[in-house]
Scaffold this motif. Structure first.
Motif, PDB file in Angstrom:
ATOM      1  N   LEU A  24       0.827  -1.204   0.000  1.00  0.00           N
ATOM      2  CA  LEU A  24       0.000   0.000   0.000  1.00  0.00           C
ATOM      3  C   LEU A  24       0.866   1.261   0.000  1.00  0.00           C
ATOM      4  O   LEU A  24       0.612   2.204  -0.765  1.00  0.00           O
ATOM      5  CB  LEU A  24      -0.924  -0.020   1.220  1.00  0.00           C
ATOM      6  N   LEU A  25       1.903   1.290   0.822  1.00  0.00           N
ATOM      7  CA  LEU A  25       2.786   2.456   0.858  1.00  0.00           C
ATOM      8  C   LEU A  25       3.582   2.595  -0.434  1.00  0.00           C
ATOM      9  O   LEU A  25       3.789   3.706  -0.920  1.00  0.00           O
ATOM     10  CB  LEU A  25       3.725   2.377   2.071  1.00  0.00           C
ATOM     11  N   LYS A  26       4.015   1.486  -0.995  1.00  0.00           N
ATOM     12  CA  LYS A  26       4.769   1.532  -2.254  1.00  0.00           C
ATOM     13  C   LYS A  26       3.910   2.081  -3.388  1.00  0.00           C
ATOM     14  O   LYS A  26       4.385   2.823  -4.247  1.00  0.00           O
ATOM     15  CB  LYS A  26       5.292   0.142  -2.597  1.00  0.00           C
ATOM     16  N   GLU A  27       2.624   1.723  -3.406  1.00  0.00           N
ATOM     17  CA  GLU A  27       1.710   2.162  -4.458  1.00  0.00           C
ATOM     18  C   GLU A  27       1.046   3.506  -4.146  1.00  0.00           C
ATOM     19  O   GLU A  27       0.310   4.032  -4.975  1.00  0.00           O
ATOM     20  CB  GLU A  27       0.630   1.098  -4.680  1.00  0.00           C
ATOM     21  N   SER A  28       1.316   4.064  -2.981  1.00  0.00           N
ATOM     22  CA  SER A  28       0.676   5.314  -2.568  1.00  0.00           C
ATOM     23  C   SER A  28       1.199   6.498  -3.381  1.00  0.00           C
ATOM     24  O   SER A  28       2.151   6.370  -4.150  1.00  0.00           O
ATOM     25  CB  SER A  28       0.934   5.567  -1.084  1.00  0.00           C
ATOM     26  N   LYS A  29       0.592   7.640  -3.152  1.00  0.00           N
ATOM     27  CA  LYS A  29       1.037   8.866  -3.813  1.00  0.00           C
ATOM     28  C   LYS A  29       1.950   9.671  -2.895  1.00  0.00           C
ATOM     29  O   LYS A  29       2.116  10.873  -3.070  1.00  0.00           O
ATOM     30  CB  LYS A  29      -0.176   9.670  -4.248  1.00  0.00           C
ATOM     31  N   CYS A  30       2.560   9.000  -1.923  1.00  0.00           N
ATOM     32  CA  CYS A  30       3.511   9.638  -1.007  1.00  0.00           C
ATOM     33  C   CYS A  30       4.887   9.651  -1.663  1.00  0.00           C
ATOM     34  O   CYS A  30       5.351   8.612  -2.120  1.00  0.00           O
ATOM     35  CB  CYS A  30       3.607   8.855   0.302  1.00  0.00           C
ATOM     36  N   LYS A  31       5.519  10.809  -1.666  1.00  0.00           N
ATOM     37  CA  LYS A  31       6.888  10.871  -2.191  1.00  0.00           C
ATOM     38  C   LYS A  31       7.871  10.255  -1.207  1.00  0.00           C
ATOM     39  O   LYS A  31       8.857   9.651  -1.609  1.00  0.00           O
ATOM     40  CB  LYS A  31       7.263  12.307  -2.528  1.00  0.00           C
ATOM     41  N   VAL A  32       7.605  10.430   0.090  1.00  0.00           N
ATOM     42  CA  VAL A  32       8.405   9.813   1.150  1.00  0.00           C
ATOM     43  C   VAL A  32       7.435   9.214   2.155  1.00  0.00           C
ATOM     44  O   VAL A  32       6.491   9.881   2.581  1.00  0.00           O
ATOM     45  CB  VAL A  32       9.328  10.844   1.854  1.00  0.00           C
ATOM     46  N   SER A  33       7.664   7.969   2.545  1.00  0.00           N
ATOM     47  CA  SER A  33       6.854   7.307   3.571  1.00  0.00           C
ATOM     48  C   SER A  33       7.697   7.105   4.818  1.00  0.00           C
ATOM     49  O   SER A  33       8.762   6.483   4.756  1.00  0.00           O
ATOM     50  CB  SER A  33       6.343   5.951   3.085  1.00  0.00           C
ATOM     51  N   LEU A  34       7.222   7.652   5.941  1.00  0.00           N
ATOM     52  CA  LEU A  34       7.920   7.536   7.219  1.00  0.00           C
ATOM     53  C   LEU A  34       7.039   6.793   8.209  1.00  0.00           C
ATOM     54  O   LEU A  34       5.827   6.966   8.217  1.00  0.00           O
ATOM     55  CB  LEU A  34       8.222   8.911   7.807  1.00  0.00           C
ATOM     56  N   VAL A  35       7.672   6.007   9.062  1.00  0.00           N
ATOM     57  CA  VAL A  35       6.973   5.326  10.147  1.00  0.00           C
ATOM     58  C   VAL A  35       7.649   5.746  11.444  1.00  0.00           C
ATOM     59  O   VAL A  35       8.878   5.716  11.551  1.00  0.00           O
ATOM     60  CB  VAL A  35       7.037   3.793   9.996  1.00  0.00           C
ATOM     61  N   ALA A  36       6.844   6.133  12.423  1.00  0.00           N
ATOM     62  CA  ALA A  36       7.329   6.416  13.774  1.00  0.00           C
ATOM     63  C   ALA A  36       6.780   5.317  14.673  1.00  0.00           C
ATOM     64  O   ALA A  36       5.574   5.087  14.716  1.00  0.00           O
ATOM     65  CB  ALA A  36       6.857   7.787  14.244  1.00  0.00           C
ATOM     66  N   SER A  37       7.682   4.594  15.352  1.00  0.00           N
ATOM     67  CA  SER A  37       7.255   3.488  16.204  1.00  0.00           C
ATOM     68  C   SER A  37       8.038   3.498  17.507  1.00  0.00           C
ATOM     69  O   SER A  37       8.966   4.284  17.680  1.00  0.00           O
ATOM     70  CB  SER A  37       7.445   2.149  15.473  1.00  0.00           C
ATOM     71  N   GLY A  38       7.655   2.601  18.400  1.00  0.00           N
ATOM     72  CA  GLY A  38       8.328   2.534  19.695  1.00  0.00           C
ATOM     73  C   GLY A  38       8.156   1.172  20.329  1.00  0.00           C
ATOM     74  O   GLY A  38       8.099   0.162  19.637  1.00  0.00           O
ATOM     75  N   ASP A  39       8.057   1.166  21.650  1.00  0.00           N
ATOM     76  CA  ASP A  39       7.798  -0.019  22.464  1.00  0.00           C
ATOM     77  C   ASP A  39       8.924  -1.038  22.411  1.00  0.00           C
ATOM     78  O   ASP A  39       8.697  -2.238  22.493  1.00  0.00           O
ATOM     79  CB  ASP A  39       6.464  -0.677  22.086  1.00  0.00           C
ATOM     80  N   ARG A  40      10.159  -0.619  22.279  1.00  0.00           N
ATOM     81  CA  ARG A  40      11.278  -1.555  22.238  1.00  0.00           C
ATOM     82  C   ARG A  40      12.261  -1.353  23.389  1.00  0.00           C
ATOM     83  O   ARG A  40      13.081  -2.193  23.651  1.00  0.00           O
ATOM     84  CB  ARG A  40      12.053  -1.399  20.915  1.00  0.00           C
ATOM     85  N   HIS A  41      12.255  -0.197  24.018  1.00  0.00           N
ATOM     86  CA  HIS A  41      13.227   0.163  25.053  1.00  0.00           C
ATOM     87  C   HIS A  41      14.642   0.251  24.486  1.00  0.00           C
ATOM     88  O   HIS A  41      15.621   0.149  25.206  1.00  0.00           O
ATOM     89  CB  HIS A  41      13.153  -0.780  26.253  1.00  0.00           C
ATOM     90  N   VAL A  42      14.709   0.431  23.185  1.00  0.00           N
ATOM     91  CA  VAL A  42      15.928   0.758  22.447  1.00  0.00           C
ATOM     92  C   VAL A  42      15.484   1.587  21.249  1.00  0.00           C
ATOM     93  O   VAL A  42      14.298   1.675  20.955  1.00  0.00           O
ATOM     94  CB  VAL A  42      16.695  -0.493  21.931  1.00  0.00           C
ATOM     95  N   GLY A  43      16.422   2.178  20.561  1.00  0.00           N
ATOM     96  CA  GLY A  43      16.088   2.962  19.380  1.00  0.00           C
ATOM     97  C   GLY A  43      16.818   2.440  18.159  1.00  0.00           C
ATOM     98  O   GLY A  43      17.766   1.668  18.261  1.00  0.00           O
ATOM     99  N   GLY A  44      16.336   2.904  16.998  1.00  0.00           N
ATOM    100  CA  GLY A  44      16.993   2.547  15.753  1.00  0.00           C
ATOM    101  C   GLY A  44      16.322   3.236  14.584  1.00  0.00           C
ATOM    102  O   GLY A  44      15.167   3.670  14.680  1.00  0.00           O
ATOM    103  N   ILE A  45      17.055   3.367  13.497  1.00  0.00           N
ATOM    104  CA  ILE A  45      16.492   3.873  12.248  1.00  0.00           C
ATOM    105  C   ILE A  45      16.600   2.737  11.239  1.00  0.00           C
ATOM    106  O   ILE A  45      17.655   2.108  11.105  1.00  0.00           O
ATOM    107  CB  ILE A  45      17.215   5.138  11.761  1.00  0.00           C
ATOM    108  N   TYR A  46      15.495   2.475  10.560  1.00  0.00           N
ATOM    109  CA  TYR A  46      15.378   1.343   9.644  1.00  0.00           C
ATOM    110  C   TYR A  46      14.957   1.855   8.284  1.00  0.00           C
ATOM    111  O   TYR A  46      14.275   2.867   8.174  1.00  0.00           O
ATOM    112  CB  TYR A  46      14.342   0.340  10.175  1.00  0.00           C
ATOM    113  N   LYS A  47      15.343   1.114   7.248  1.00  0.00           N
ATOM    114  CA  LYS A  47      15.001   1.555   5.893  1.00  0.00           C
ATOM    115  C   LYS A  47      14.800   0.361   4.982  1.00  0.00           C
ATOM    116  O   LYS A  47      15.574  -0.589   5.006  1.00  0.00           O
ATOM    117  CB  LYS A  47      16.104   2.448   5.336  1.00  0.00           C
ATOM    118  N   THR A  48      13.708   0.428   4.212  1.00  0.00           N
ATOM    119  CA  THR A  48      13.526  -0.474   3.088  1.00  0.00           C
ATOM    120  C   THR A  48      13.699   0.391   1.855  1.00  0.00           C
ATOM    121  O   THR A  48      14.013   1.584   1.959  1.00  0.00           O
ATOM    122  CB  THR A  48      12.118  -1.111   3.068  1.00  0.00           C
ATOM    123  N   GLU A  49      13.451  -0.145   0.685  1.00  0.00           N
ATOM    124  CA  GLU A  49      13.625   0.654  -0.531  1.00  0.00           C
ATOM    125  C   GLU A  49      12.727   1.882  -0.555  1.00  0.00           C
ATOM    126  O   GLU A  49      13.080   2.893  -1.140  1.00  0.00           O
ATOM    127  CB  GLU A  49      13.384  -0.202  -1.767  1.00  0.00           C
TER     128      GLU A  49
END
Length: 168
Positions: free
Chosen positions: A73-98
Motif C-alpha cells: 500500500l505504501l509503495k503504491e501510494s502517492k507519497c513521495k516519502v513514507s515515514l513510520v514512527a514506532s516505539g515499544d522496544r526500550h531501544v532505538g533505531g532507524i530502519y530503511k527499506t527501498e
C-alpha cells in the motif's frame, strides 16, 4: 501465558492466520483512501515496529500478510516519502527499506541492553541509551530529516542517529 516465565528475548511466533490482524477491514479501507491523496510526506505512527523483524516481540512481522499489505500500500501510494514512527522496544533505531524509513524510539526513562540483534534493515547499531525520535520537515529544501536524540528524561540531548530523505 501469564503464568509462564520468559527467560529468552521475544518468544512470539509469526502467524499467517488471516483472522489475526493488526488493522480491521474498515481501518484498511480508510488508510487506502488516505494514501491515494498526493502527498510530499506520509507519516504512519505505529505502537510497534513495522520494518524490522529481528526482535521477536510485538511487531508487524508477526503478521506477515498484514506487513506485506501495508508495504504494498505504501509503495503504491502517492507519497513521495513514507515515514513510520514506532516505539515499544526500550531501544532505538532507524530502519530503511527501498521505499520506507522508520524511526523506532523508546524509552525516555530506561532502556534495555541487548548483546546483539542483527538486522540488515537497521542503519547502524541499536541505540541503547534513553532516546526519543524527531522528524524535521524542511519544505524549502524538499527534505525531511529523521533523528534519534538522547535524553535524560528531562531535556533533549544530542542527535545520536539521523537520516535525510528528499521529496522534491
Amino acid at each position: 501465558d501469564p503464568k509462564k516465565s520468559y527467560l529468552t528475548k521475544g518468544e512470539y511466533v509469526p502467524s499467517i492466520d488471516s483472522s489475526k490482524t493488526i488493522l480491521g477491514e474498515t481501518q484498511w479501507l480508510w488508510l487506502e483512501e488516505e494514501l491515494k491523496r498526493e502527498a510530499e510526506v506520509c507519516v504512519i505512527v505505529s505502537s510497534f515496529q513495522m520494518i524490522s523483524i529481528a526482535s521477536g516481540w510485538e511487531l508487524w512481522g508477526l503478521f506477515p500478510k498484514e506487513r506485506d499489505r501495508i508495504f504494498k500500500l505504501l509503495k503504491e501510494s502517492k507519497c513521495k516519502v513514507s515515514l513510520v514512527a514506532s516505539g515499544d522496544r526500550h531501544v532505538g533505531g532507524i530502519y530503511k527499506t527501498e521505499s520506507i524509513i522508520e524511526v523506532t524510539s523508546s524509552s525516555l526513562t530506561h532502556t534495555m541492553q541487548y548483546v546483539t540483534e542483527p538486522d540488515n534493515l537497521r542503519i547502524g547499531s541499536l541505540v541503547e541509551v534513553n532516546n526519543f525520535g524527531g522528524i524535521v520537515f524542511d519544505w524549502d529544501s524538499h527534505m525531511v530529516i529523521v533523528n534519534l536524540m538522547e535524553t535524560d528524561g528531562k531535556t533533549a540531548g544530542n542527535v545520536i542517529k539521523s537520516i535525510n530523505a528528499s521529496f522534491g
